[in-house]
Design an enzyme around this catalytic site. Structure first.
Site, PDB file in Angstrom:
ATOM      1  N   ASP A  13       0.812  -1.222   0.000  1.00 24.26           N
ATOM      2  CA  ASP A  13       0.000   0.000   0.000  1.00 24.26           C
ATOM      3  C   ASP A  13       0.847   1.273   0.000  1.00 24.26           C
ATOM      4  O   ASP A  13       0.456   2.286   0.566  1.00 24.26           O
ATOM      5  CB  ASP A  13      -0.955   0.040   1.210  1.00 24.26           C
ATOM      6  CG  ASP A  13      -1.798  -1.207   1.309  1.00 24.26           C
ATOM      7  OD1 ASP A  13      -2.257  -1.682   0.258  1.00 24.26           O
ATOM      8  OD2 ASP A  13      -1.985  -1.716   2.439  1.00 24.26           O
ATOM      9  N   LYS A  16       1.989   2.205  -5.124  1.00 20.41           N
ATOM     10  CA  LYS A  16       2.705   1.730  -6.312  1.00 20.41           C
ATOM     11  C   LYS A  16       1.950   2.051  -7.599  1.00 20.41           C
ATOM     12  O   LYS A  16       2.547   2.345  -8.615  1.00 20.41           O
ATOM     13  CB  LYS A  16       2.907   0.203  -6.237  1.00 20.41           C
ATOM     14  CG  LYS A  16       3.915  -0.226  -5.192  1.00 20.41           C
ATOM     15  CD  LYS A  16       4.145  -1.724  -5.231  1.00 20.41           C
ATOM     16  CE  LYS A  16       3.079  -2.544  -4.552  1.00 20.41           C
ATOM     17  NZ  LYS A  16       2.902  -2.377  -3.128  1.00 20.41           N
ATOM     18  N   GLY A  40      -4.247  -4.786  -4.403  1.00 19.93           N
ATOM     19  CA  GLY A  40      -5.267  -3.886  -4.942  1.00 19.93           C
ATOM     20  C   GLY A  40      -4.562  -2.665  -5.497  1.00 19.93           C
ATOM     21  O   GLY A  40      -4.019  -1.885  -4.738  1.00 19.93           O
ATOM     22  N   HIS A  41      -4.483  -2.564  -6.811  1.00 19.06           N
ATOM     23  CA  HIS A  41      -3.780  -1.432  -7.423  1.00 19.06           C
ATOM     24  C   HIS A  41      -4.790  -0.465  -8.024  1.00 19.06           C
ATOM     25  O   HIS A  41      -5.614  -0.855  -8.835  1.00 19.06           O
ATOM     26  CB  HIS A  41      -2.833  -1.925  -8.519  1.00 19.06           C
ATOM     27  CG  HIS A  41      -1.671  -2.688  -7.973  1.00 19.06           C
ATOM     28  ND1 HIS A  41      -0.713  -3.248  -8.766  1.00 19.06           N
ATOM     29  CD2 HIS A  41      -1.323  -2.977  -6.709  1.00 19.06           C
ATOM     30  CE1 HIS A  41       0.185  -3.850  -8.000  1.00 19.06           C
ATOM     31  NE2 HIS A  41      -0.173  -3.700  -6.750  1.00 19.06           N
ATOM     32  N   GLN A 216       2.209  -6.099  -2.905  1.00 14.81           N
ATOM     33  CA  GLN A 216       2.570  -6.067  -1.480  1.00 14.81           C
ATOM     34  C   GLN A 216       3.926  -5.357  -1.286  1.00 14.81           C
ATOM     35  O   GLN A 216       4.260  -4.509  -2.087  1.00 14.81           O
ATOM     36  CB  GLN A 216       2.588  -7.472  -0.858  1.00 14.81           C
ATOM     37  CG  GLN A 216       1.224  -8.135  -0.749  1.00 14.81           C
ATOM     38  CD  GLN A 216       0.809  -8.865  -2.008  1.00 14.81           C
ATOM     39  OE1 GLN A 216       1.602  -9.564  -2.614  1.00 14.81           O
ATOM     40  NE2 GLN A 216      -0.430  -8.705  -2.395  1.00 14.81           N
TER      41      GLN A 216
HETATM   42  P1  IMP Z   1      -2.456 -12.662   2.530  1.00 14.48           P
HETATM   43  O1  IMP Z   1      -1.507 -12.117   1.526  1.00 14.48           O
HETATM   44  O2  IMP Z   1      -3.888 -12.492   2.163  1.00 14.48           O
HETATM   45  O3  IMP Z   1      -2.117 -14.070   2.918  1.00 14.48           O
HETATM   46  O4  IMP Z   1      -2.276 -11.805   3.880  1.00 14.48           O
HETATM   47  C1  IMP Z   1      -1.068 -11.817   4.638  1.00 14.48           C
HETATM   48  C2  IMP Z   1      -0.725 -10.435   5.173  1.00 14.48           C
HETATM   49  O5  IMP Z   1      -0.371  -9.595   4.084  1.00 14.48           O
HETATM   50  C3  IMP Z   1      -1.882  -9.723   5.882  1.00 14.48           C
HETATM   51  O6  IMP Z   1      -1.350  -8.924   6.923  1.00 14.48           O
HETATM   52  C4  IMP Z   1      -2.474  -8.844   4.796  1.00 14.48           C
HETATM   53  O7  IMP Z   1      -3.138  -7.716   5.332  1.00 14.48           O
HETATM   54  C5  IMP Z   1      -1.198  -8.436   4.077  1.00 14.48           C
HETATM   55  N1  IMP Z   1      -1.424  -8.077   2.674  1.00 14.48           N
HETATM   56  C6  IMP Z   1      -1.659  -8.912   1.634  1.00 14.48           C
HETATM   57  N2  IMP Z   1      -1.795  -8.234   0.484  1.00 14.48           N
HETATM   58  C7  IMP Z   1      -1.622  -6.941   0.787  1.00 14.48           C
HETATM   59  C8  IMP Z   1      -1.597  -5.750  -0.001  1.00 14.48           C
HETATM   60  O8  IMP Z   1      -1.749  -5.741  -1.220  1.00 14.48           O
HETATM   61  N3  IMP Z   1      -1.371  -4.595   0.699  1.00 14.48           N
HETATM   62  C9  IMP Z   1      -1.147  -4.571   2.031  1.00 14.48           C
HETATM   63  N4  IMP Z   1      -1.163  -5.658   2.802  1.00 14.48           N
HETATM   64  C10 IMP Z   1      -1.385  -6.841   2.191  1.00 14.48           C
END
Ligand code: IMP
Length: 414
Positions: A13, A16, A40-41, A216
């Protein structure tokens, strides 16, 4: 040919989307190399806002090739939904690696049950990567031999259903329905499925410029992040190589750094601001997750972690985003050290310090001016310039791009 990688420097977040949007104008190919629809972009094109979870950000640019690499986990239904939502738009081409792992319906159910401690996005990301690593996963290319795929699906679903019923006491999933669902996916996706590694290698030989679009951030990397509060892939630069199957000789790595820190989900966050100022940053910066809508935890910029992230990725430059959100604060803090017991260090000496360290802050004077109209670094107020320069001096990395507002044109390029 110089290629470019856009990589989140912290917990995702970082903004990007905007930098990707700017940099992909000069790229022929845009590649996602890891993660899935947990990302989420947000992209704004001609005043219209689009949020993509899985599609590479060049999809709305005809003439560009968009690639979903083998390191990505693909929810096939979601991919088709994202494409369907763009019906009528002028699109770039899309190719999906035959070796990308699929998120299966039971992965989503399992993530919903098991992901609570970490606070996952619940999209099935972890269970899908788990199945890939223990060699029980489904590659998307398997859809092309549907008969063999259906037999394997029956076997795996039986195991998954056993787990759902006996361990998690939840309802089973229906095989017949799932086979029909996947038959539809297979037909719709077949023209896009290919060996993308071969495709990218040829494109490089032909002199095409590739942009690698990270999802991420480095501190969520399963190997380099705040384990176990991480995602299940490698958002850092290593993921680019394993997730695409090519080894570009010349990649400029741009680290995306938000002017303050945010984190969504659970896990350590040394510079977190729980009091009013954190709420102020959350409101002013609209810090709510693009995928889940969850409020993001907010805090001061952490230069100890940024230096660590720079070491992991070898950043060539930074894009500093959302600097305008800090305007109006009388003082701005940045973490410059970690104190553990009676020992203070400017560097992250142990990964476990993220949990136990007390940050040492440097207080910098704030600025009150609206900076959104500035288009040159020199036009920024002095205190704002000093903030940027302090980041550069501490990390040794030049800030090449500065985001000063949400609009496409609200960007300073140095
Ligand atoms: P997962 O990727 O859904 O398995 O989540 C694992 C961790 O990564 C959690 O703390 C999510 O909130 C975080 N996370 C996953 N994708 C994103 C993203 O695109 N932005 C910010 N945090 C993310």
């Amino acid at each position: 040919m110089e290629h470019v990688a856009v990589i989140g420097s912290s917990w995702g977040d970082e903004g990007k989307g905007k930098i990707v949007d700017y940099l992909c104008r000069d790229s022929d190919i845009i590649v996602r190399y890891q993660g899935g629809n947990n990302a989420g972009h947000t992209i704004v094109v001609e005043g219209r806002k689009f949020v993509f979870h899985l599609l590479p950000s060049g999809i709305l640019q005809p003439g560009k090739l968009n690639v979903i690499g083998n390191g990505v986990v693909v929810d096939p239904g979601l991919l088709l939904e994202e494409l369907a939502a763009l019906k009528g738009e002028k699109l770039g081409a899309l190719k999906v690696s035959e070796y990308a792992t699929m998120i299966m319906p039971w992965h989503r159910v399992l993530d919903g049950i098991e992901g609570g401690k970490v606070g996952t996005t619940g999209r099935g990301i972890g269970p899908a990567y788990e199945s890939k690593i223990n060699r029980l996963g489904f590659k998307i290319g398997e859809l092309l031999d549907f008969e063999t795929f259906s037999k394997k699906l029956a076997e795996r679903l039986e195991e998954a259903n056993w787990l759902l019923q006996n361990k998690y006491k939840t309802s089973q999933l229906n095989l017949k329905e799932m086979i029909e669902q996947f038959r539809g996916y297979a037909n719709a996706l077949a023209p896009m499925i290919t060996n993308t590694s071969l495709l990218l290698a040829k494109a490089m030989r032909d002199g095409k410029r590739i942009m690698f679009e990270g999802a991420q951030g480095t501190l969520l990397d399963v190997d380099y992040g705040s384990y176990p509060f991480v995602t299940s892939s490698n958002p850092s630069i290593g993921g680019l190589y394993t997730g695409t199957g090519i080894r570009p000789r010349n990649v400029k790595a741009i680290g995306i750094v938000k002017a303050y820190a945010t984190r969504v989900g659970n896990g350590p966050f040394p510079t977190e601001l729980k009091e009013e100022i954190g709420k102020h940053l959350q409101d002013k910066g609209h810090e709510f997750g693009a995928t889940t809508g969850r409020p993001r935890r907010c805090g001061w910029l952490d230069l100890v972690l940024l230096k660590y992230s720079t070491d992991v990725n070898g950043f060539d430059g930074f894009a500093l985003t959302k600097l305008d959100v800090l305007s109006g604060l009388p003082k701005v803090n940045v973490a410059v050290g970690y104190k553990v017991g009676n020992k203070t260090s400017e560097n992250l000496l142990s990964m476990y310090d993220m949990e136990r360290a007390e940050p040492v802050f440097k207080e910098l004077p704030g600025w009150s001016e609206d900076i959104s109209k500035c288009r040159k670094f020199e036009e920024l107020p002095k205190n704002c310039r000093d903030y940027v320069t302090f980041i550069e001096k501490t990390t040794g990395v030049p800030v090449k791009y500065i985001g000063i507002g949400p609009g496409r044109e609200e960007l300073i390029v140095r």
